[in-house]
Design a protein around this motif. Structure first.
Motif, PDB file in Angstrom:
ATOM      1  N   ILE A   1     -88.613 143.045 103.265  1.00 22.32           N
ATOM      2  CA  ILE A   1     -88.019 141.468 103.435  1.00 22.32           C
ATOM      3  C   ILE A   1     -86.215 141.017 104.337  1.00 22.32           C
ATOM      4  O   ILE A   1     -85.914 140.773 105.189  1.00 22.32           O
ATOM      5  CB  ILE A   1     -88.243 140.332 102.297  1.00 22.32           C
ATOM      6  N   ARG A   2     -85.292 142.333 103.739  1.00 25.96           N
ATOM      7  CA  ARG A   2     -84.069 142.394 103.965  1.00 25.96           C
ATOM      8  C   ARG A   2     -84.382 142.583 105.417  1.00 25.96           C
ATOM      9  O   ARG A   2     -83.043 142.517 105.858  1.00 25.96           O
ATOM     10  CB  ARG A   2     -83.206 143.138 102.608  1.00 25.96           C
ATOM     11  N   LEU A   3     -85.230 143.819 105.270  1.00 18.16           N
ATOM     12  CA  LEU A   3     -85.016 144.141 107.249  1.00 18.16           C
ATOM     13  C   LEU A   3     -85.319 143.058 107.986  1.00 18.16           C
ATOM     14  O   LEU A   3     -84.520 142.874 108.720  1.00 18.16           O
ATOM     15  CB  LEU A   3     -85.440 145.705 107.457  1.00 18.16           C
ATOM     16  N   LEU A   4     -86.338 142.352 107.581  1.00 15.52           N
ATOM     17  CA  LEU A   4     -87.079 141.809 108.380  1.00 15.52           C
ATOM     18  C   LEU A   4     -85.892 140.570 108.588  1.00 15.52           C
ATOM     19  O   LEU A   4     -86.009 139.443 109.420  1.00 15.52           O
ATOM     20  CB  LEU A   4     -88.266 141.037 108.047  1.00 15.52           C
ATOM     21  N   ARG A   5     -85.280 140.386 107.128  1.00 16.59           N
ATOM     22  CA  ARG A   5     -83.936 138.799 107.408  1.00 16.59           C
ATOM     23  C   ARG A   5     -82.883 139.078 108.433  1.00 16.59           C
ATOM     24  O   ARG A   5     -82.874 138.653 108.848  1.00 16.59           O
ATOM     25  CB  ARG A   5     -83.857 138.679 106.098  1.00 16.59           C
ATOM     26  N   GLU A   6     -82.546 140.608 108.282  1.00 18.54           N
ATOM     27  CA  GLU A   6     -81.421 141.630 108.951  1.00 18.54           C
ATOM     28  C   GLU A   6     -81.947 141.377 110.430  1.00 18.54           C
ATOM     29  O   GLU A   6     -81.040 140.816 111.796  1.00 18.54           O
ATOM     30  CB  GLU A   6     -81.251 142.340 108.184  1.00 18.54           C
ATOM     31  N   GLN A   7     -82.940 141.457 111.066  1.00 17.16           N
ATOM     32  CA  GLN A   7     -84.039 141.556 112.333  1.00 17.16           C
ATOM     33  C   GLN A   7     -83.526 140.611 113.111  1.00 17.16           C
ATOM     34  O   GLN A   7     -82.832 140.005 114.017  1.00 17.16           O
ATOM     35  CB  GLN A   7     -85.228 142.407 112.585  1.00 17.16           C
TER      36      GLN A   7
ATOM     37  N   LEU B   1     -92.593 139.684  94.202  1.00 23.93           N
ATOM     38  CA  LEU B   1     -93.443 137.849  95.284  1.00 23.93           C
ATOM     39  C   LEU B   1     -94.638 137.680  95.071  1.00 23.93           C
ATOM     40  O   LEU B   1     -95.761 138.136  94.931  1.00 23.93           O
ATOM     41  CB  LEU B   1     -93.054 138.939  96.978  1.00 23.93           C
ATOM     42  N   SER B   2     -94.471 136.334  95.310  1.00 24.30           N
ATOM     43  CA  SER B   2     -95.482 135.693  95.133  1.00 24.30           C
ATOM     44  C   SER B   2     -96.799 136.090  96.825  1.00 24.30           C
ATOM     45  O   SER B   2     -95.575 135.911  97.626  1.00 24.30           O
ATOM     46  CB  SER B   2     -95.964 134.370  95.037  1.00 24.30           C
ATOM     47  N   TRP B   3     -97.969 135.705  96.271  1.00 27.10           N
ATOM     48  CA  TRP B   3     -98.597 135.852  97.199  1.00 27.10           C
ATOM     49  C   TRP B   3     -98.824 134.665  98.159  1.00 27.10           C
ATOM     50  O   TRP B   3     -98.321 134.231  99.622  1.00 27.10           O
ATOM     51  CB  TRP B   3    -100.449 135.257  97.505  1.00 27.10           C
ATOM     52  N   ASP B   4     -98.084 133.251  97.518  1.00 23.26           N
ATOM     53  CA  ASP B   4     -98.241 132.450  98.798  1.00 23.26           C
ATOM     54  C   ASP B   4     -96.873 132.338  99.589  1.00 23.26           C
ATOM     55  O   ASP B   4     -96.202 131.779 100.893  1.00 23.26           O
ATOM     56  CB  ASP B   4     -97.285 130.966  97.846  1.00 23.26           C
ATOM     57  N   ASN B   5     -95.665 133.071  99.304  1.00 21.47           N
ATOM     58  CA  ASN B   5     -94.566 132.945  99.788  1.00 21.47           C
ATOM     59  C   ASN B   5     -94.701 134.245 100.522  1.00 21.47           C
ATOM     60  O   ASN B   5     -93.769 134.001 101.705  1.00 21.47           O
ATOM     61  CB  ASN B   5     -93.724 133.544  98.334  1.00 21.47           C
ATOM     62  N   ALA B   6     -95.003 134.673  99.942  1.00 21.59           N
ATOM     63  CA  ALA B   6     -95.733 136.088 101.298  1.00 21.59           C
ATOM     64  C   ALA B   6     -96.310 135.457 102.215  1.00 21.59           C
ATOM     65  O   ALA B   6     -96.242 135.954 103.602  1.00 21.59           O
ATOM     66  CB  ALA B   6     -97.069 136.939 100.195  1.00 21.59           C
ATOM     67  N   ILE B   7     -97.113 134.399 102.461  1.00 24.03           N
ATOM     68  CA  ILE B   7     -98.114 133.648 103.458  1.00 24.03           C
ATOM     69  C   ILE B   7     -96.588 133.259 104.492  1.00 24.03           C
ATOM     70  O   ILE B   7     -96.518 133.261 105.634  1.00 24.03           O
ATOM     71  CB  ILE B   7     -98.925 133.002 102.641  1.00 24.03           C
TER      72      ILE B   7
ATOM     73  N   LEU C   1     -93.188 133.205 108.604  1.00 29.24           N
ATOM     74  CA  LEU C   1     -91.141 133.655 109.777  1.00 29.24           C
ATOM     75  C   LEU C   1     -91.106 134.403 110.132  1.00 29.24           C
ATOM     76  O   LEU C   1     -90.300 134.432 111.495  1.00 29.24           O
ATOM     77  CB  LEU C   1     -90.476 133.411 108.541  1.00 29.24           C
ATOM     78  N   PHE C   2     -91.923 135.965 109.591  1.00 33.30           N
ATOM     79  CA  PHE C   2     -91.630 137.385 110.401  1.00 33.30           C
ATOM     80  C   PHE C   2     -92.665 137.733 111.247  1.00 33.30           C
ATOM     81  O   PHE C   2     -92.683 138.872 112.189  1.00 33.30           O
ATOM     82  CB  PHE C   2     -91.376 138.173 109.724  1.00 33.30           C
TER      83      PHE C   2
END
Length: 134
Positions: A7-13, A42-48, A53-54
């Motif tokens: 999550i952090r790496l994708l956010r920083e990208q 991480l919940s499944w809903d937030n993973a979706i 987003l990414f």
């Protein structure tokens, strides 16, 4: 690589701060911090939502493969280890085939309901015409 690191790496990208990602997910910035440090799962809903987003598959965030499917209008998550063997593949094929059968059944039911509703509409139109002539 842990879920939080992904999550952090994708956010920083994207060049986003934790506050930006938190706003997009409608959660707090501390919640993002806990996700990224793997203090919260991480919940499944937030993973979706993160997947959208990414632009990645939501399963990317989990160590195991997640087969999410709908069965009788109820969400069910099945987890599989990432190292597959022949038994797992057959099991997954069975789940897939069951999902296809369920989809086909639902489509047939919907089509039957559409035909019924069209018939009712025609009957109501005929009744309405009868009232107009009175």
């Amino acid at each position: 690589m842990t879920t939080g690191t992904k999550i952090r790496l994708l956010r920083e990208q994207k060049g986003w701060g934790q506050d930006v990602l938190a706003a997009k997910l409608s959660i707090s910035q501390p919640a993002i911090s806990k996700l990224e440090s793997d203090q919260n799962k991480l919940s499944w809903d937030n993973a979706i939502k993160l997947g959208e987003l990414f632009e990645v598959d939501p399963e990317y965030f989990f160590d195991s493969k997640v087969n999410n499917y709908i069965s009788h209008n109820q969400k069910v998550n099945q987890l599989f280890n990432s190292d597959y063997n022949d038994n797992n593949i057959e099991f997954i094929k069975g789940l897939y085939e069951a999902q296809i059968r369920s989809k086909d059944t639902l489509l047939e039911e919907r089509l039957e309901r559409i035909v019924e509703l069209k018939k009712q509409v025609e009957e109501l139109k005929a009744d309405l015409e009868g009232f107009k002539t009175l």
